[in-house]
Design a protein around this motif. Structure first.
Motif, PDB file in Angstrom:
ATOM      1  N   THR A 399      15.435  48.401  82.038  1.00  0.00           N
ATOM      2  CA  THR A 399      15.318  48.990  80.703  1.00  0.00           C
ATOM      3  C   THR A 399      15.711  50.451  80.736  1.00  0.00           C
ATOM      4  O   THR A 399      15.546  51.125  81.757  1.00  0.00           O
ATOM      5  N   THR A 400      16.260  50.938  79.617  1.00  0.00           N
ATOM      6  CA  THR A 400      16.570  52.371  79.526  1.00  0.00           C
ATOM      7  C   THR A 400      15.649  53.014  78.482  1.00  0.00           C
ATOM      8  O   THR A 400      15.814  54.176  78.149  1.00  0.00           O
ATOM      9  N   LYS A 401      14.705  52.194  77.961  1.00  0.00           N
ATOM     10  CA  LYS A 401      13.836  52.707  76.897  1.00  0.00           C
ATOM     11  C   LYS A 401      12.490  53.144  77.477  1.00  0.00           C
ATOM     12  O   LYS A 401      11.973  52.471  78.385  1.00  0.00           O
TER      13      LYS A 401
HETATM   14  P1  ADP Z   1      14.215  46.278  76.589  1.00  0.00           P
HETATM   15  O1  ADP Z   1      14.666  46.129  75.162  1.00  0.00           O
HETATM   16  O2  ADP Z   1      12.746  46.091  76.775  1.00  0.00           O
HETATM   17  O3  ADP Z   1      14.732  47.541  77.244  1.00  0.00           O
HETATM   18  P2  ADP Z   1      16.163  44.203  77.153  1.00  0.00           P
HETATM   19  O4  ADP Z   1      16.251  43.263  78.305  1.00  0.00           O
HETATM   20  O5  ADP Z   1      16.145  43.617  75.803  1.00  0.00           O
HETATM   21  O6  ADP Z   1      14.865  45.073  77.416  1.00  0.00           O
HETATM   22  O7  ADP Z   1      17.366  45.226  77.235  1.00  0.00           O
HETATM   23  C1  ADP Z   1      17.724  45.836  78.462  1.00  0.00           C
HETATM   24  C2  ADP Z   1      18.552  47.086  78.213  1.00  0.00           C
HETATM   25  O8  ADP Z   1      19.841  46.732  77.697  1.00  0.00           O
HETATM   26  C3  ADP Z   1      17.980  48.032  77.168  1.00  0.00           C
HETATM   27  O9  ADP Z   1      17.000  48.892  77.712  1.00  0.00           O
HETATM   28  C4  ADP Z   1      19.227  48.792  76.713  1.00  0.00           C
HETATM   29  O10 ADP Z   1      19.544  49.830  77.620  1.00  0.00           O
HETATM   30  C5  ADP Z   1      20.332  47.754  76.830  1.00  0.00           C
HETATM   31  N1  ADP Z   1      20.659  47.143  75.525  1.00  0.00           N
HETATM   32  C6  ADP Z   1      20.342  45.907  75.122  1.00  0.00           C
HETATM   33  N2  ADP Z   1      20.846  45.654  73.885  1.00  0.00           N
HETATM   34  C7  ADP Z   1      21.486  46.793  73.506  1.00  0.00           C
HETATM   35  C8  ADP Z   1      22.224  47.165  72.333  1.00  0.00           C
HETATM   36  N3  ADP Z   1      22.406  46.331  71.301  1.00  0.00           N
HETATM   37  N4  ADP Z   1      22.766  48.412  72.305  1.00  0.00           N
HETATM   38  C9  ADP Z   1      22.603  49.257  73.345  1.00  0.00           C
HETATM   39  N5  ADP Z   1      21.933  48.969  74.475  1.00  0.00           N
HETATM   40  C10 ADP Z   1      21.379  47.740  74.556  1.00  0.00           C
END
Ligand code: ADP
Length: 441
Positions: A399-401
């Protein structure tokens, strides 16, 4: 010269018996009863039986020993396959995949001692067909071991992991090729039999690799057990939390309605925040449940367009801060799929798009029939994904969040793959991300 070679070969088989005996004793005395060590122990025993049988044939000339040796060589592929699968696919919980190699190995291994008592079976074992069966039924499992190990080494992130796998890889390569030189003898090919020499080498390399990394293997086994307990606990906690959460959400909605009547915007904003956060928590919990439980897909004929429409309505009825535009194909055929997990995939992609876009965010959801599959596109105009992160976004816990958990895309991929479909990601120029899902009709 021709007389020396059998003597050397017999000495090597005796050496292989002795070192495998020592390894087997060491395994009993110095290791825990985990599957990696147990399968390795049986590899040692099988190699011992095979080499002992061949040595005794040399010593006594009695063919009975030859049939006994085949029990060992017959069983090696199954134990080796089980051993390597346990190492490279530790997350695999089902044991069904090891049934075929054990079945074929046992069949061939058992046919050999039966040959002592039954002339028909003896004819089969003495003929070229026994070896052909070995090639056809067991060698593919051994070759798949090489492929699995190669892939695992490529994926390994840490030097310690790479080094562990390198030993097993080298031993497996030597084992297979040395063993094959023995098997082709029946075809009268002019290749010297290196089987016994090979078993001395690969047994030693395997043992050095396993004993050198014993601490890591022990830690991995303990972690696996603890993880299983933890994931069961987490799954039941997630289940328990969802019920009170629904009640809280119901109460928050009622409160929000009451506050509308009182015309108090500040309090209304707080109630809105509560609902928003409950939705986020709820989504995390559902993903978590998909993550911790084995995925059960119950397919039926469904309209993907309908599932998308329902999911969008559901997301919009919650607190959604993105504008969604639907471009659904009218000619989309129905497909065999499970609507519930599919809804979760769409919800995950919508939530991610929402989180990636600012207030001007727009998500286009498009469906089209691209025979023999249906194609579902989620294209947003958000910040996009940096090129270097693209290979990692489907990894669990990436994750980047700040408040992210990183299981949404991993789960979505698992669900799509369980439908024998594919999910791909593309960065869009100049901004935005596009996810494309392919599902078979
Ligand atoms: P989370 O939402 O908890 O971080 P996810 O597995 O859904 O976990 O997503 C992994 C990562 O992929 C996110 O943290 C983000 O960096 C990237 N990501 C996913 N969908 C998008 C999107 N639509 N736009 C930009 N980055 C995205």
């Amino acid at each position: 010269m021709n007389q020396i070679i059998p003597v050397i070969d017999a000495s090597l088989s005796l050496l292989a018996v002795l070192i495998n005996f020592v390894f087997a004793i060491l395994l009993i005395a110095r290791t825990s009863r985990t599957i990696v060590y147990i399968t390795f122990f049986f590899i040692c025993i099988s190699v011992m039986i095979w080499n002992l049988g061949d040595f005794m044939v040399y010593l006594t000339g009695n063919r009975v020993w030859f049939y006994i040796s085949l029990i060992g060589s017959g069983m090696i592929p199954a134990f080796a396959f089980h051993f390597i699968c346990t190492l490279v696919r530790p997350e695999q919980k089902s044991t069904l995949w090891i049934v075929p190699p054990y079945f074929f190995s046992s069949l061939l291994a058992l046919s050999a001692p039966l040959a002592i008592f039954h002339s028909g079976i003896q004819q089969f074992v003495d003929s070229i067909y026994w070896n052909v069966c070995y090639y056809v039924l067991l060698v593919p499992f051994l070759l798949s071991c090489i492929i699995m190990l190669f892939n695992a080494m490529k994926k390994a992130k840490y030097e310690d992991e790479k080094s562990r796998l390198r030993y097993i890889f080298a031993a497996t390569l030597i084992g297979i090729f040395a063993g094959l030189t023995d098997l082709v003898q029946v075809l009268k090919v002019s290749v010297p039999p290196f089987g016994h020499l090979g078993s001395v080498f690969y047994s030693s390399i395997l043992a050095i690799g396993v004993f050198k990394h014993r601490t890591t293997y022990d830690i991995l086994a303990q972690m696996r057990t603890k993880l299983e307990v933890l994931s069961e606990m987490a799954a039941s906690i997630a289940h328990e939390i969802r019920n009170p959460l629904s009640s809280i959400k119901g109460a928050a909605n009622l409160l929000s309605n009451e506050l509308k009547n009182l015309n108090n915007p500040k309090s209304q904003e707080y109630a809105h925040l509560i609902t928003e956060e409950i939705d986020r928590l709820n989504n995390i919990l559902v993903n978590f449940q998909y993550f911790t439980k084995p995925l059960k897909i119950e397919k039926e004929l469904i309209s993907i367009n309908e599932v998308i429409q329902k999911t969008v309505r559901l997301a919009e009825s919650d607190t959604l801060n993105i504008n969604i535009r639907l471009e659904l194909s009218r000619d989309l055929p129905k497909i065999q799929a499970d609507a519930l997990p599919m809804k979760q995939v769409f919800l995950n992609l919508i939530k991610n798009a929402e989180e990636a876009c600012g207030s001007e965010g727009e998500l286009v959801i498009k469906t089209e029939y691209s025979a023999p599959r249906v194609k579902i596109i989620f294209a947003d105009n958000g910040q996009g994904i940096p090129q270097e992160l693209l290979p990692h976004i489907f990894e669990p816990f990436f994750t980047t969040k700040i408040t992210g958990i990183g299981v949404g895309l991993a789960i979505s991929q698992k669900i799509i793959q369980a439908h024998t479909g594919q999910i791909e990601v593309n960065n869009r120029v100049p901004t935005g991300t596009q996810f494309t899902i392919f599902l078979p009709v």
